[in-house]
Design a protein around this motif. Structure first.
Motif, PDB file in Angstrom:
ATOM      1  N   SER A  64       0.815  -1.219   0.000  1.00 36.37           N
ATOM      2  CA  SER A  64       0.000   0.000   0.000  1.00 36.37           C
ATOM      3  C   SER A  64       0.845   1.264   0.000  1.00 36.37           C
ATOM      4  N   ARG A  65       2.115   1.114   0.232  1.00 34.59           N
ATOM      5  CA  ARG A  65       3.033   2.253   0.261  1.00 34.59           C
ATOM      6  C   ARG A  65       3.511   2.587  -1.150  1.00 34.59           C
ATOM      7  N   SER A  66       4.087   3.732  -1.305  1.00 39.68           N
ATOM      8  CA  SER A  66       4.638   4.150  -2.596  1.00 39.68           C
ATOM      9  C   SER A  66       5.699   3.144  -3.060  1.00 39.68           C
ATOM     10  N   PRO A  67       5.521   2.560  -4.248  1.00 46.97           N
ATOM     11  CA  PRO A  67       6.529   1.615  -4.747  1.00 46.97           C
ATOM     12  C   PRO A  67       7.913   2.259  -4.886  1.00 46.97           C
ATOM     13  N   LEU A  68       7.948   3.491  -5.327  1.00 48.68           N
ATOM     14  CA  LEU A  68       9.228   4.179  -5.477  1.00 48.68           C
ATOM     15  C   LEU A  68       9.903   4.374  -4.122  1.00 48.68           C
ATOM     16  N   ALA A  69       9.165   4.896  -3.160  1.00 51.29           N
ATOM     17  CA  ALA A  69       9.741   5.122  -1.828  1.00 51.29           C
ATOM     18  C   ALA A  69      10.147   3.804  -1.176  1.00 51.29           C
ATOM     19  N   THR A  70       9.362   2.756  -1.382  1.00 51.31           N
ATOM     20  CA  THR A  70       9.690   1.445  -0.819  1.00 51.31           C
ATOM     21  C   THR A  70      10.998   0.928  -1.408  1.00 51.31           C
ATOM     22  N   SER A  71      11.126   1.033  -2.708  1.00 49.47           N
ATOM     23  CA  SER A  71      12.344   0.574  -3.373  1.00 49.47           C
ATOM     24  C   SER A  71      13.575   1.361  -2.915  1.00 49.47           C
ATOM     25  N   LEU A  72      13.434   2.672  -2.866  1.00 49.68           N
ATOM     26  CA  LEU A  72      14.560   3.508  -2.438  1.00 49.68           C
ATOM     27  C   LEU A  72      14.915   3.265  -0.973  1.00 49.68           C
ATOM     28  N   SER A  73      13.908   3.019  -0.158  1.00 49.58           N
ATOM     29  CA  SER A  73      14.158   2.732   1.261  1.00 49.58           C
ATOM     30  C   SER A  73      14.923   1.425   1.425  1.00 49.58           C
ATOM     31  N   ARG A  74      14.534   0.415   0.660  1.00 45.59           N
ATOM     32  CA  ARG A  74      15.257  -0.865   0.715  1.00 45.59           C
ATOM     33  C   ARG A  74      16.711  -0.672   0.314  1.00 45.59           C
ATOM     34  N   THR A  75      16.936   0.104  -0.732  1.00 44.49           N
ATOM     35  CA  THR A  75      18.305   0.371  -1.178  1.00 44.49           C
ATOM     36  C   THR A  75      19.109   1.065  -0.080  1.00 44.49           C
ATOM     37  N   ALA A  76      18.516   2.079   0.531  1.00 46.47           N
ATOM     38  CA  ALA A  76      19.218   2.819   1.587  1.00 46.47           C
ATOM     39  C   ALA A  76      19.514   1.916   2.780  1.00 46.47           C
ATOM     40  N   LEU A  77      18.570   1.079   3.162  1.00 51.20           N
ATOM     41  CA  LEU A  77      18.798   0.173   4.283  1.00 51.20           C
ATOM     42  C   LEU A  77      19.907  -0.826   3.966  1.00 51.20           C
ATOM     43  N   ASP A  78      19.873  -1.394   2.768  1.00 48.82           N
ATOM     44  CA  ASP A  78      20.904  -2.358   2.377  1.00 48.82           C
ATOM     45  C   ASP A  78      22.282  -1.704   2.331  1.00 48.82           C
ATOM     46  N   GLN A  79      22.368  -0.534   1.722  1.00 46.19           N
ATOM     47  CA  GLN A  79      23.661   0.149   1.619  1.00 46.19           C
ATOM     48  C   GLN A  79      24.110   0.700   2.967  1.00 46.19           C
ATOM     49  N   GLY A  80      23.164   1.007   3.827  1.00 44.59           N
ATOM     50  CA  GLY A  80      23.491   1.564   5.128  1.00 44.59           C
ATOM     51  C   GLY A  80      24.267   0.629   6.028  1.00 44.59           C
ATOM     52  N   MET A  81      24.188  -0.659   5.737  1.00 41.19           N
ATOM     53  CA  MET A  81      24.929  -1.630   6.541  1.00 41.19           C
ATOM     54  C   MET A  81      26.441  -1.458   6.386  1.00 41.19           C
ATOM     55  N   GLU A  82      26.871  -0.944   5.242  1.00 35.75           N
ATOM     56  CA  GLU A  82      28.301  -0.845   4.969  1.00 35.75           C
ATOM     57  C   GLU A  82      28.798   0.591   4.773  1.00 35.75           C
ATOM     58  N   ALA A  83      27.888   1.514   4.492  1.00 37.91           N
ATOM     59  CA  ALA A  83      28.288   2.888   4.166  1.00 37.91           C
ATOM     60  C   ALA A  83      28.527   3.710   5.428  1.00 37.91           C
ATOM     61  N   SER A  84      29.224   4.812   5.243  1.00 33.24           N
ATOM     62  CA  SER A  84      29.443   5.732   6.357  1.00 33.24           C
ATOM     63  C   SER A  84      28.175   6.557   6.592  1.00 33.24           C
ATOM     64  N   PHE A  85      28.128   7.221   7.718  1.00 35.94           N
ATOM     65  CA  PHE A  85      26.994   8.081   8.037  1.00 35.94           C
ATOM     66  C   PHE A  85      26.811   9.156   6.975  1.00 35.94           C
ATOM     67  N   ASP A  86      27.901   9.804   6.593  1.00 34.89           N
ATOM     68  CA  ASP A  86      27.824  10.865   5.584  1.00 34.89           C
ATOM     69  C   ASP A  86      27.343  10.329   4.239  1.00 34.89           C
ATOM     70  N   GLN A  87      27.798   9.141   3.862  1.00 35.31           N
ATOM     71  CA  GLN A  87      27.348   8.553   2.592  1.00 35.31           C
ATOM     72  C   GLN A  87      25.846   8.291   2.612  1.00 35.31           C
ATOM     73  N   ILE A  88      25.348   7.791   3.730  1.00 32.35           N
ATOM     74  CA  ILE A  88      23.916   7.497   3.823  1.00 32.35           C
ATOM     75  C   ILE A  88      23.102   8.787   3.862  1.00 32.35           C
ATOM     76  N   MET A  89      23.604   9.820   4.510  1.00 27.72           N
ATOM     77  CA  MET A  89      22.893  11.096   4.506  1.00 27.72           C
ATOM     78  C   MET A  89      22.764  11.627   3.080  1.00 27.72           C
ATOM     79  N   GLU A  90      23.806  11.509   2.296  1.00 26.70           N
ATOM     80  CA  GLU A  90      23.752  11.940   0.892  1.00 26.70           C
ATOM     81  C   GLU A  90      22.779  11.076   0.094  1.00 26.70           C
ATOM     82  N   LEU A  91      22.810   9.787   0.326  1.00 23.60           N
ATOM     83  CA  LEU A  91      21.905   8.880  -0.379  1.00 23.60           C
ATOM     84  C   LEU A  91      20.451   9.201  -0.036  1.00 23.60           C
ATOM     85  N   GLU A  92      20.166   9.390   1.256  1.00 26.49           N
ATOM     86  CA  GLU A  92      18.801   9.718   1.667  1.00 26.49           C
ATOM     87  C   GLU A  92      18.346  11.045   1.067  1.00 26.49           C
ATOM     88  N   LYS A  93      19.241  12.015   1.025  1.00 27.61           N
ATOM     89  CA  LYS A  93      18.898  13.308   0.425  1.00 27.61           C
ATOM     90  C   LYS A  93      18.524  13.125  -1.040  1.00 27.61           C
TER      91      LYS A  93
END
Length: 117
Positions: A64-93
């Protein structure tokens, strides 16, 4: 599930913490479903007869959620396991900008559905 078959020594510390991961791997102890939930290895414990109902309810909620936001959120969560805080802040932005540029159609559709209910 054994750690030898599913990269458990990589994944387990991320899920339950290094200390608990070492305890489980080095002792070889088995844990029940409720202990697995308590330590964060599983999200939810349900009776076998309720498994399909509970699974479908979660799937419907996610769908029921936005498919685009869901996909991007999954990507950010997956990459967040290995990325730095600054990298994830840029990705989320960048993901927020993408959603803002592409999200109006989904929002309008949801508003229409809410009005019809």
């Amino acid at each position: 599930m054994t750690t030898r078959r599913c990269a458990g020594t990589k994944l387990l510390p991320h899920l339950v913490g290094l200390g608990k991961a070492k305890e489980l791997v080095l002792t070889g102890d088995f844990i029940d479903a409720f202990e697995a939930q308590r330590i964060g290895l599983v999200n939810k414990v349900v009776a076998p007869e309720n498994l399909m109902t509970e699974s479908m309810a979660m799937a419907e909620k996610i769908a029921s959620r936005s498919p685009l936001a869901t996909s991007l959120s999954r990507t950010a969560l997956d990459q967040g396991m290995e990325a730095s805080f600054d990298q994830i802040m840029e990705l989320e932005k960048s993901h927020l900008i993408i959603c803002a540029q592409n999200g109006t159609e989904f929002v309008e559709k949801r508003l229409k559905e809410m009005k019809e209910k």
